[in-house]
Design an enzyme around this catalytic site. Structure first.
Site, PDB file in Angstrom:
ATOM      1  N   ASP A  69      -4.668 -12.918   3.117  1.00 52.36           N
ATOM      2  CA  ASP A  69      -5.929 -12.453   3.690  1.00 52.36           C
ATOM      3  C   ASP A  69      -7.139 -12.707   2.783  1.00 52.36           C
ATOM      4  OD1 ASP A  69      -4.762 -10.610   2.010  1.00 52.36           O
ATOM      5  OD2 ASP A  69      -4.816  -8.941   3.438  1.00 52.36           O
ATOM      6  N   ASP A 117      -2.549 -10.726  -2.463  1.00 47.02           N
ATOM      7  CA  ASP A 117      -3.170 -10.191  -1.243  1.00 47.02           C
ATOM      8  C   ASP A 117      -4.619  -9.802  -1.577  1.00 47.02           C
ATOM      9  OD1 ASP A 117      -2.166  -8.728   1.580  1.00 47.02           O
ATOM     10  OD2 ASP A 117      -3.871  -7.724   0.628  1.00 47.02           O
ATOM     11  N   HIS A 174       0.817  -1.230   0.000  1.00 51.14           N
ATOM     12  CA  HIS A 174       0.000   0.000   0.000  1.00 51.14           C
ATOM     13  C   HIS A 174       0.850   1.280   0.000  1.00 51.14           C
ATOM     14  CE1 HIS A 174      -3.687  -2.198   0.405  1.00 51.14           C
ATOM     15  NE2 HIS A 174      -3.375  -2.708   1.575  1.00 51.14           N
ATOM     16  N   HIS A 209      -6.262  -7.304  -0.753  1.00 52.58           N
ATOM     17  CA  HIS A 209      -6.426  -5.865  -1.008  1.00 52.58           C
ATOM     18  C   HIS A 209      -5.619  -5.460  -2.239  1.00 52.58           C
ATOM     19  CE1 HIS A 209      -6.954  -6.461   3.400  1.00 52.58           C
ATOM     20  NE2 HIS A 209      -8.012  -5.703   3.167  1.00 52.58           N
TER      21      HIS A 209
HETATM   22 ZN   LIG Z   1      -4.243  -7.257   2.509  1.00 56.86          ZN
END
Ligand SMILES: [Zn+2]
Length: 307
Positions: free
Chosen positions: A245, A162, A125, A164
């Site tokens: 995740d 991931d 991120h 996200h």
């Molecule tokens: Zn994540």
């Protein structure tokens, strides 16, 4: 040849506070579990020091200066609502970057065939000039630039599984045709980016948005288009932003993978890596917030890498 497992001495001193999902226990359970299993196919390494100039390839100098000033000597400092620095964070964040560099050197020098970095804080991120979502330095982005600069590669692929979207990695490479960034992620969801029409200036970004509730077979089917894109790109090296995740038990998202799915996914990536880039893969931990699911999923991922 074996699989390198890169671990640091410093991850546990990056203290994000009680009840924070991105906590030291995550990496501790992963390392303890792998050590307990004692696979002979693994070789354990600590990261070497690295030249900080490589951070400047992925991040603006002003951002790096700001982060340097933000590392506290006592107490904590919030970079955003959930990205927290403690006195141990500087060493931990630098060692996370150092780990991917050590892993890359090990694969390029044939000390081991591929590698997994069990580190924190995560990185995907973190943008060129912004810390975000538990991430300070974009570890995988520095790794990709390191391959381009130090080893003169011209095509590096990053696969980010991931749950996200890796907005930071996409931000850093959006204009860079030498890097193909591929992400599968829950969408719409945090951090908001990752629509399928975000393709990079040079068509070097592939986003695979997945709706909440996506099941294993749908997730794995979605990788067909990812593998097609990879074959067209013909990378010389594959980096994995390995977040776990998307597991059904993860508290931060709603994709329903089983632990074994990370074995299947990794095997498929490895067979492509064999065909495209002499099996050269370095994987680095991103998310994964249910300790048991994370431990099992990493075990399957590493098992696959090391077979
Ligand atoms: Zn994540």
């Amino acid at each position: 040849m074996k699989t390198g497992i890169i671990i640091t001495d410093t991850y546990s001193n990056h203290n994000t506070g009680q009840d924070h999902p991105e906590r030291a226990d995550r990496v501790t359970v992963v390392i303890e579990h792998l050590k307990k299993k004692g696979s002979k196919n693994l070789v354990w390494k600590k990261p070497s020091k690295f030249d900080l100039k490589y951070l400047e390839l992925a991040h603006d100098k002003a951002y790096l200066n700001n982060i340097n000033d933000a590392f506290p000597t006592k107490g904590v400092n919030f970079l955003d609502g959930d990205t927290i620095l403690s006195p141990g964070s500087k060493a931990a964040a630098r060692d996370a970057v150092a780990s991917i560099i050590t892993a890359i050197d090990g694969v390029m020098n044939k000390d081991f065939k591929n590698a997994f970095c069990a580190v924190r804080p995560p990185g995907h991120h973190a943008e060129k000039q912004k810390a975000m979502g538990f991430c300070v330095y974009n570890n995988v982005a520095v790794g990709a630039y390191y391959l381009l600069e130090k080893y003169n590669l011209s095509k590096v692929a990053i696969i980010d599984f991931d749950v996200h979207h890796g907005n930071g990695t996409q931000n850093i490479f959006y204009n860079n045709e030498k890097v193909l960034y591929i992400s599968s992620h829950q969408y719409p969801y945090y951090p908001g980016s990752g629509a399928s029409n975000e393709k990079g200036v040079k068509d070097n970004v592939l986003n695979i948005p997945l709706v909440a509730g996506t099941q294993s077979h749908e997730f794995l089917n979605a990788y067909d288009s990812i593998f097609k894109k990879l074959k067209e790109f013909k990378p010389e090296f594959i980096l994995l932003s390995a977040g776990f995740d998307a597991h059904k038990d993860d508290p931060l998202a709603q994709i329903n993978l089983e632990s074994e799915d990370f074995y299947t996914l990794t095997k498929r990536i490895m067979s492509l890596a064999k065909e495209l880039c002499g099996k050269k893969i370095v994987s680095i931990l991103e998310g994964g917030y249910d300790l048991n699911a994370l431990k099992e999923s990493v075990d399957y991922h590493v098992k696959s890498l090391s077979e």
